[in-house]
Design a protein around this motif. Structure first.
Motif, PDB file in Angstrom:
ATOM      1  N   THR A 231     -37.566 125.441 -16.269  1.00  0.00           N
ATOM      2  CA  THR A 231     -38.480 124.920 -15.256  1.00  0.00           C
ATOM      3  C   THR A 231     -37.762 123.943 -14.335  1.00  0.00           C
ATOM      4  OG1 THR A 231     -40.277 125.117 -16.864  1.00  0.00           O
ATOM      5  CG2 THR A 231     -40.725 123.838 -14.876  1.00  0.00           C
ATOM      6  N   LEU A 235     -37.393 124.459 -10.194  1.00  0.00           N
ATOM      7  CA  LEU A 235     -37.801 123.424  -9.250  1.00  0.00           C
ATOM      8  C   LEU A 235     -36.608 122.868  -8.476  1.00  0.00           C
ATOM      9  CD1 LEU A 235     -40.391 121.548 -11.480  1.00  0.00           C
ATOM     10  CD2 LEU A 235     -40.892 122.916  -9.453  1.00  0.00           C
ATOM     11  N   TYR A 267     -43.865 128.651  -4.043  1.00  0.00           N
ATOM     12  CA  TYR A 267     -44.408 128.557  -5.394  1.00  0.00           C
ATOM     13  C   TYR A 267     -45.938 128.564  -5.422  1.00  0.00           C
ATOM     14  CZ  TYR A 267     -39.662 127.602  -7.008  1.00  0.00           C
ATOM     15  OH  TYR A 267     -38.318 127.690  -7.297  1.00  0.00           O
ATOM     16  N   LYS A 268     -46.546 128.641  -4.249  1.00  0.00           N
ATOM     17  CA  LYS A 268     -47.996 128.831  -4.175  1.00  0.00           C
ATOM     18  C   LYS A 268     -48.367 130.312  -4.149  1.00  0.00           C
ATOM     19  CE  LYS A 268     -48.773 124.468  -1.699  1.00  0.00           C
ATOM     20  NZ  LYS A 268     -49.204 123.849  -0.421  1.00  0.00           N
ATOM     21  N   PHE A 360     -45.428 132.699 -11.850  1.00  0.00           N
ATOM     22  CA  PHE A 360     -44.519 131.586 -12.087  1.00  0.00           C
ATOM     23  C   PHE A 360     -43.732 131.773 -13.377  1.00  0.00           C
ATOM     24  CE2 PHE A 360     -43.345 127.078 -12.715  1.00  0.00           C
ATOM     25  CZ  PHE A 360     -42.820 126.835 -11.455  1.00  0.00           C
ATOM     26  N   ILE A 408     -40.322 116.900 -13.706  1.00  0.00           N
ATOM     27  CA  ILE A 408     -40.912 118.242 -13.708  1.00  0.00           C
ATOM     28  C   ILE A 408     -42.342 118.194 -13.184  1.00  0.00           C
ATOM     29  CG2 ILE A 408     -41.720 120.118 -15.187  1.00  0.00           C
ATOM     30  CD1 ILE A 408     -39.225 119.665 -16.922  1.00  0.00           C
ATOM     31  N   VAL A 409     -43.138 117.263 -13.687  1.00  0.00           N
ATOM     32  CA  VAL A 409     -44.534 117.146 -13.252  1.00  0.00           C
ATOM     33  C   VAL A 409     -44.596 116.764 -11.775  1.00  0.00           C
ATOM     34  CG1 VAL A 409     -46.678 115.834 -13.540  1.00  0.00           C
ATOM     35  CG2 VAL A 409     -45.401 116.603 -15.547  1.00  0.00           C
ATOM     36  N   LEU A 412     -43.538 119.816  -9.658  1.00  0.00           N
ATOM     37  CA  LEU A 412     -44.617 120.808  -9.618  1.00  0.00           C
ATOM     38  C   LEU A 412     -45.757 120.349  -8.722  1.00  0.00           C
ATOM     39  CD1 LEU A 412     -44.807 121.960 -13.354  1.00  0.00           C
ATOM     40  CD2 LEU A 412     -44.304 123.419 -11.379  1.00  0.00           C
ATOM     41  N   LEU A 416     -46.835 122.468  -5.426  1.00  0.00           N
ATOM     42  CA  LEU A 416     -48.090 123.206  -5.542  1.00  0.00           C
ATOM     43  C   LEU A 416     -49.290 122.511  -4.902  1.00  0.00           C
ATOM     44  CD1 LEU A 416     -47.780 124.317  -9.279  1.00  0.00           C
ATOM     45  CD2 LEU A 416     -47.244 125.662  -7.247  1.00  0.00           C
TER      46      LEU A 416
END
Length: 460
Positions: A231, A235, A267-268, A360, A408-409, A412, A416
């Motif tokens: 992941t 990203l 990534y959407k 994803f 990561i969060v 994302l 997104l």
């Protein structure tokens, strides 16, 4: 020279802007173009001047082949030009790949060449192939070597794109108003540049640090670490490459030049067909216009259309890297795109959130092939991601898992849940608020320059 470096941001860029517009203010338009070409070649050769003759030779070859095609639309001449470009790219990028496979098939010991990959060769080769094909189709109306040199070497897009067409960029340099400094474009360009710089320096690089370390130790990863590594790479790859694209657009805007955007919130997307319409848009456009459509595109029976898609993605995979993992990565993407077409043709609709989730996950799995050193590492990581008996952080202590979880969060959430840079730039106003945003992003990024990383695409 890196965009994310002191010498570029504090010296090269401001000096180049000042001299370029100063020469234009004196109506020395021809001299200003010469200066911009020389500055761009200096920017290119800063990395390794040994390859300067290579790009110059490639430019001279393609300009004269293109000029001949402009006078007489000869298919043989077009083939000659394309083969010449592919031969140059093939020698530097694929020679060792073919030698390795030759040795494996025939059990020989032919020594490898160990050639260093010249910077930007994949990009300026594709851009010049597009120029030749556009000439053959009668879409290029002007033949001037200085303008052609500027078209190829214009430093914002030289190293990693976007892949532009002669007809969409060079007419802009001919417009008188674009020759003079426009402070609104300087401020907008700096704002877009600041967004890209922050994406690369503040988000992409920290994610890359963990992903690269983890994949260097792929066989030691636990399940959680495998997910974190994969992941993080997905990203980091987005923020690294889209960050460069934003910086390129921003720098070009400072010169009053509009170059196409390369990313539109990929990534959407909710399937791979939509993903490839949003990701690396100018590369997808090149592959569609010059390979997929040349094979007949969608104007054939269904199975031939799907074969055309697979051939196009085979080329995409091989362009990205000289290895079987890249080829398989490309073919898997082709299969996923075909699946999206089959779903659409059958009028089958999936829940939007489920569709995004499956897309994803597929993206994470395919990118593992992209980054892994070999199939063994890729298979181990993919297998480990779905191993419920290995849910722990144990082997790798390089990065604190809490620290990595935040990135990561955060990554994302940005990819997104927020507008992309192009959407944000539409609301730009040259006022105090946006000036403050620009200053904060650039200032924060400056603190990372001492440990700045190369852009990931430099290795392709």
């Amino acid at each position: 020279m890196l965009f994310n470096s002191y010498e570029f941001l504090l010296l090269f860029l401001p000096i180049t802007l000042i001299i370029y517009f100063y020469l234009n203010s004196l109506k020395l338009i021809y001299l200003s173009k010469i200066f911009l070409v020389v500055a761009s070649l200096f920017f290119y050769s800063w990395w390794n001047p040994i390859y300067l003759p290579l790009i110059l030779g490639s430019m001279i070859f393609n300009f004269y082949v293109g000029k001949l095609l402009g006078k007489k639309s000869s298919k043989n001449m077009l083939i000659f030009g394309i083969v010449g470009n592919i031969a140059l790219l093939g020698y530097f990028k694929y020679a060792d790949f073919f030698i390795e496979n030759f040795n494996w098939v025939l059990n020989t010991q032919t020594p490898l060449l160990h050639l260093a990959l010249p910077l930007a060769i994949s990009y300026f080769t594709f851009q010049q192939i597009a120029f030749l094909v556009d000439n053959y189709r009668g879409e290029v109306k002007e033949f001037n070597f200085l303008n052609y040199s500027l078209f190829i070497t214009f430093f914002p897009q030289l190293l990693m794109g976007p892949i532009v067409h002669h007809k969409e960029m060079m007419p802009q340099f001919a417009l008188k108003w674009r020759s003079y400094i426009k402070w609104e474009n300087i401020s907008l360009g700096l704002f877009i540049f600041a967004i890209g710089l922050a994406k690369k320096s503040l988000i992409g690089d920290p994610l890359t640090n963990y992903a690269q370390y983890a994949f260097d130790n792929a066989q030691n990863l636990t399940t959680i670490e495998a997910w974190y590594a994969s992941t993080s790479y997905v990203l980091s790859y987005y923020f690294d490459l889209s960050g460069y694209a934003d910086m390129a657009i921003g720098i070009a805007k400072m010169f009053n030049i509009d170059i196409p955007r390369n990313f539109n919130s990929p990534y959407k997307a909710r399937n791979f067909a939509d993903y490839w319409r949003r990701w690396h848009i100018t590369l997808s456009r090149f592959l569609s216009d010059y390979i997929y459509k040349s094979l007949g595109g969608n104007k054939n029976i269904v199975w031939i259309v799907y074969l055309n898609i697979m051939i196009t993605f085979f080329v995409s995979g091989f362009w990205h890297g000289a290895g079987w993992t890249f080829i398989v990565w490309g073919l898997l993407n082709g299969l996923f795109v075909i699946f999206a077409h089959i779903m659409k043709k059958a009028n089958l609709e999936m829940n939007l959130y489920l569709a995004w989730f499956l897309m994803f996950i597929g993206l994470i799995i395919t990118r593992t092939l992209f980054v892994a050193k070999d199939f063994s590492d890729a298979w181990y990581v993919i297998k480990t991601m779905f191993n419920p008996y290995n849910l722990k952080f144990e082997q790798l202590y390089y990065i604190d898992p809490i620290f990595q979880s935040f990135y990561i969060v955060f990554g994302l959430a940005l990819a997104l849940g927020f507008k992309n840079s192009g959407e944000i730039a539409k609301n730009f106003k040259p006022n105090i608020k946006y000036t403050l945003y620009t200053a904060i992003l650039i200032s924060a990024s400056l603190f990372t320059f001492s440990s700045a990383k190369e852009f990931l695409y430099f290795q392709f």
